[in-house]
Write an enzyme that holds these catalytic residues in place. Structure first.
Site, PDB file in Angstrom:
ATOM      1  N   GLU A 251     -31.101   2.992 -55.921  1.00 24.94           N
ATOM      2  CA  GLU A 251     -30.315   3.318 -54.728  1.00 24.94           C
ATOM      3  C   GLU A 251     -31.001   2.760 -53.466  1.00 24.94           C
ATOM      4  OE1 GLU A 251     -29.249   7.549 -54.659  1.00 24.94           O
ATOM      5  OE2 GLU A 251     -29.846   7.570 -52.558  1.00 24.94           O
TER       6      GLU A 251
ATOM      7  N   GLY B  49     -26.415  23.638 -54.020  1.00 26.65           N
ATOM      8  CA  GLY B  49     -26.316  24.759 -54.958  1.00 26.65           C
ATOM      9  C   GLY B  49     -24.971  25.454 -54.852  1.00 26.65           C
TER      10      GLY B  49
ATOM     11  N   HIS C  99     -33.021   6.046 -60.780  1.00 30.29           N
ATOM     12  CA  HIS C  99     -31.696   5.947 -60.140  1.00 30.29           C
ATOM     13  C   HIS C  99     -31.867   5.897 -58.624  1.00 30.29           C
ATOM     14  CE1 HIS C  99     -28.556   8.057 -57.867  1.00 30.29           C
ATOM     15  NE2 HIS C  99     -27.670   7.576 -58.722  1.00 30.29           N
ATOM     16  N   ASN C 100     -32.696   6.774 -58.090  1.00 24.45           N
ATOM     17  CA  ASN C 100     -32.906   6.796 -56.646  1.00 24.45           C
ATOM     18  C   ASN C 100     -33.608   5.537 -56.160  1.00 24.45           C
ATOM     19  OD1 ASN C 100     -31.884   9.357 -57.007  1.00 24.45           O
ATOM     20  ND2 ASN C 100     -33.327  10.326 -55.620  1.00 24.45           N
TER      21      ASN C 100
ATOM     22  N   SER D 148     -27.004  13.764 -59.293  1.00 24.25           N
ATOM     23  CA  SER D 148     -26.749  12.823 -58.206  1.00 24.25           C
ATOM     24  C   SER D 148     -25.303  12.903 -57.749  1.00 24.25           C
ATOM     25  CB  SER D 148     -27.042  11.384 -58.625  1.00 24.25           C
ATOM     26  OG  SER D 148     -26.709  10.514 -57.554  1.00 24.25           O
TER      27      SER D 148
ATOM     28  N   LYS E  50     -33.526  10.040 -63.194  1.00 21.77           N
ATOM     29  CA  LYS E  50     -32.976  10.309 -61.857  1.00 21.77           C
ATOM     30  C   LYS E  50     -33.842   9.651 -60.782  1.00 21.77           C
ATOM     31  CE  LYS E  50     -30.530  11.949 -58.481  1.00 21.77           C
ATOM     32  NZ  LYS E  50     -31.242  12.578 -57.448  1.00 21.77           N
TER      33      LYS E  50
ATOM     34  N   VAL F 132     -33.448  24.470 -56.061  1.00 24.82           N
ATOM     35  CA  VAL F 132     -34.366  24.746 -54.954  1.00 24.82           C
ATOM     36  C   VAL F 132     -35.220  23.513 -54.721  1.00 24.82           C
ATOM     37  CG1 VAL F 132     -34.382  27.209 -55.408  1.00 24.82           C
ATOM     38  CG2 VAL F 132     -36.123  25.784 -56.468  1.00 24.82           C
TER      39      VAL F 132
HETATM   40  C1  LIG Z   1     -32.556  30.700 -50.758  1.00 29.36           C
HETATM   41  O1  LIG Z   1     -32.323  30.223 -49.454  1.00 29.36           O
HETATM   42  C2  LIG Z   1     -33.398  29.779 -48.695  1.00 29.36           C
HETATM   43  C3  LIG Z   1     -32.891  29.325 -47.346  1.00 29.36           C
HETATM   44  O2  LIG Z   1     -31.712  28.621 -47.422  1.00 29.36           O
HETATM   45  C4  LIG Z   1     -34.178  28.736 -49.457  1.00 29.36           C
HETATM   46  O3  LIG Z   1     -35.299  28.298 -48.733  1.00 29.36           O
HETATM   47  C5  LIG Z   1     -34.585  29.284 -50.819  1.00 29.36           C
HETATM   48  O4  LIG Z   1     -35.325  28.344 -51.538  1.00 29.36           O
HETATM   49  C6  LIG Z   1     -33.336  29.691 -51.574  1.00 29.36           C
HETATM   50  N1  LIG Z   1     -33.545  29.967 -52.990  1.00 29.36           N
HETATM   51  C7  LIG Z   1     -33.870  31.069 -53.650  1.00 29.36           C
HETATM   52  C8  LIG Z   1     -33.932  30.987 -55.113  1.00 29.36           C
HETATM   53  O5  LIG Z   1     -34.116  32.111 -53.131  1.00 29.36           O
END
Ligand SMILES: *[C@@H]1O[C@H](CO)[C@@H](O)[C@H](O)[C@H]1NC(C)=O
Length: 486
Positions: free
Chosen positions: A195, A17, A191-192, A133, A188, A79
């Site tokens: 892979e 992210g 794709h994996n 990816s 995707k 996430v």
């Molecule tokens: C924020 O960070 C934590 C730990 O790195 C993670 O588990 C969590 O999913 C993250 N995302 C959000 C949207 O808070």
């Protein structure tokens, strides 16, 4: 704090992210970032400063995060798949407005995306499931992206993803609108799966060269470096060459020899195999790569089994025949390439079968194009796949494309030599063997399935068709067989 609204938001600041957010900011799109764990936000803001004062703005609460983004808002979530995605959607939804877009950049099961697209539509939000990816490095410098779902949502981020994606000379950015619903996640996923197949095939090439050919790590390093200059040129071959060059910092020798032979996995390979079974698409190479991971996981049992068979006079390698190294290296390269064609053929056919079932209208050639850069399976070889589908979009199987058919014919005797040598040496090459069996079954007009059909009709009256007369037939096999004996 941004003075003006930002262009886009990103929630979920693990390394992927963070890197994708920095990439977006670097391409000139002011971005808001959010994570429940606020230290992640500060860390990302700090990196944005260090990496060149990029236009990235951090927020510690979801409301100010959402409100900082220009409307209609676009928010990418990175996430963990499953419940965390639902949780994040719930948190953000409280502040979103009609027309806003939510983009899930994780490895999500495609049906979850379809469920969420419908659910958020009730609030007037648009939804995309976008496979990304390329790992951490790809996210920062140019991934391959597979967005599927709302076309309107895609239009809202098209300018961004076109710039953020890996750029490949002569074929453009590695992103395209995949199709409706969960198609982006599905593509995707496959794709994996591909892979998994690639990695297993490379591991088998390594095993044959090392265990039978007795190549040292130095030799393997130079073989793979060499291979990366030809038809096998790809990210995975490149990193494999690198791996053989790395010494152990905790002792003598190379690090690769100290790594425990137990493969982890996260699930997309298993989903691919399940989908292949679901859709009756043969995918033996991908399946064997999954099984190889399961078998690798039985480390303790394998240690015991090795003892049992050693006591019976059965060594690890069943031959001490000396091989012509140069010939072996050449053969293995050809076997790897031919096996790879089979593996991609299986993956592509799985995507096509799903596309037909769901009415997605996916374009296989376009998928090969966006996999040419950024992603883990990126390879020079994908260009040949794209060309095959350009020649004939309705191609039943990559194996029968005239170019691929020619390449396979040129390599098939080397391929058979490698598989035979491996079998005689007691080295398992499940991926290469499965690929070869796939090829040999696919190319034969008549298979022994007539006998299976006869057996089914014998014990279960399942009926059979005939080669010469139309219709469905049943024979009293038992009666006839027993009568003729009397
Ligand atoms: C924020 O960070 C934590 C730990 O790195 C993670 O588990 C969590 O999913 C993250 N995302 C959000 C949207 O808070």
């Amino acid at each position: 704090m941004a003075v003006q609204p930002t262009r886009i938001g990103l929630a979920g600041l693990a390394v992927m992210g963070q890197n994708l957010a920095l990439n977006i900011a670097e391409k000139g799109f002011p971005i808001s970032v959010y994570n429940r764990t606020t230290s992640k936000v500060d860390e990302t803001v700090e990196r944005a400063k260090k990496e060149g004062n990029l236009p990235l703005y951090g927020f510690h609460d979801p409301e100010s995060f959402v409100k900082s983004i220009q409307k209609p808002r676009v928010i990418i979530m990175l996430v963990k798949a499953g419940a965390p995605v639902d949780q994040t959607i719930k948190t953000l939804s409280a502040y979103l407005e009609k027309g806003d877009c939510i983009v899930d950049g994780g490895n999500e099961w495609y049906e979850n995306t379809e469920r969420r697209e419908k659910a958020v539509a009730e609030n007037g939000f648009l939804y995309l499931g976008m496979g990304v990816s390329g790992g951490e490095e790809g996210a920062r410098n140019g991934p391959s992206m597979m967005p599927g779902g709302s076309l309107e949502a895609y239009k809202n981020i098209e300018d961004i993803v076109l710039k953020v994606a890996a750029q490949v000379r002569d074929s453009g950015p590695c992103v395209t609108y995949i199709g409706k619903g969960g198609s982006g996640n599905f593509v995707k996923m496959v794709h994996n799966g591909i892979e998994y197949g690639d990695m297993q095939l490379i591991a088998e090439a390594y095993d044959v060269l090392k265990s039978v050919g007795k190549l040292s790590n130095e030799e393997l390093h130079s073989v793979f470096t060499d291979w990366n200059k030809g038809e096998l040129e790809s990210f995975l071959i490149e990193i494999t060459a690198d791996i053989f060059g790395i010494k152990d910092d905790k002792g003598d020798g190379h690090l690769v020899d100290k790594v425990l032979d137990k493969t982890g996995m996260k699930g997309t390979g298993k989903w691919t195999v399940q989908q292949a079974a679901e859709l009756s698409v043969p995918a033996p190479t991908i399946e064997s790569s999954l099984d190889a991971r399961f078998l690798s996981g039985l480390k303790d049992e394998r240690v015991q089994a090795a003892k049992v068979f050693k006591a019976g006079g059965f060594g690890d390698i069943l031959t001490d025949q000396t091989v012509d190294k140069k010939q072996l290296i050449d053969d293995v390269r050809k076997a790897l390439y031919a096996s790879k064609i089979c593996s991609y053929a299986q993956g592509m056919n799985l995507i096509r079968a799903k596309s037909m079932e769901k009415g997605w209208g996916l374009k296989l050639g376009e998928l090969a194009r966006i996999w040419k850069g950024g992603c883990i399976i990126r390879a020079i070889f994908l260009d040949r796949i794209k060309q095959a589908y350009d020649r004939n979009a309705e191609l039943a199987n990559l194996l029968v494309d005239p170019e691929f058919a020619k390449e396979i014919i040129e390599r098939q005797s080397a391929w058979r030599r490698v598989v035979c040598l491996a079998i005689n040496s007691g080295i398992s090459t499940p991926g290469m063997s499965a690929s070869l069996a796939y090829f040999d079954s696919y190319r034969r007009e008549r298979l022994p399935a007539n006998l299976v059909q006869a057996q089914r009709d014998y014990f279960g009256a399942h009926t059979y068709e005939r080669t010469d007369v139309e219709g469905s037939f049943h024979t009293e096999w038992f009666k006839i067989a027993r009568q003729s004996k009397i």
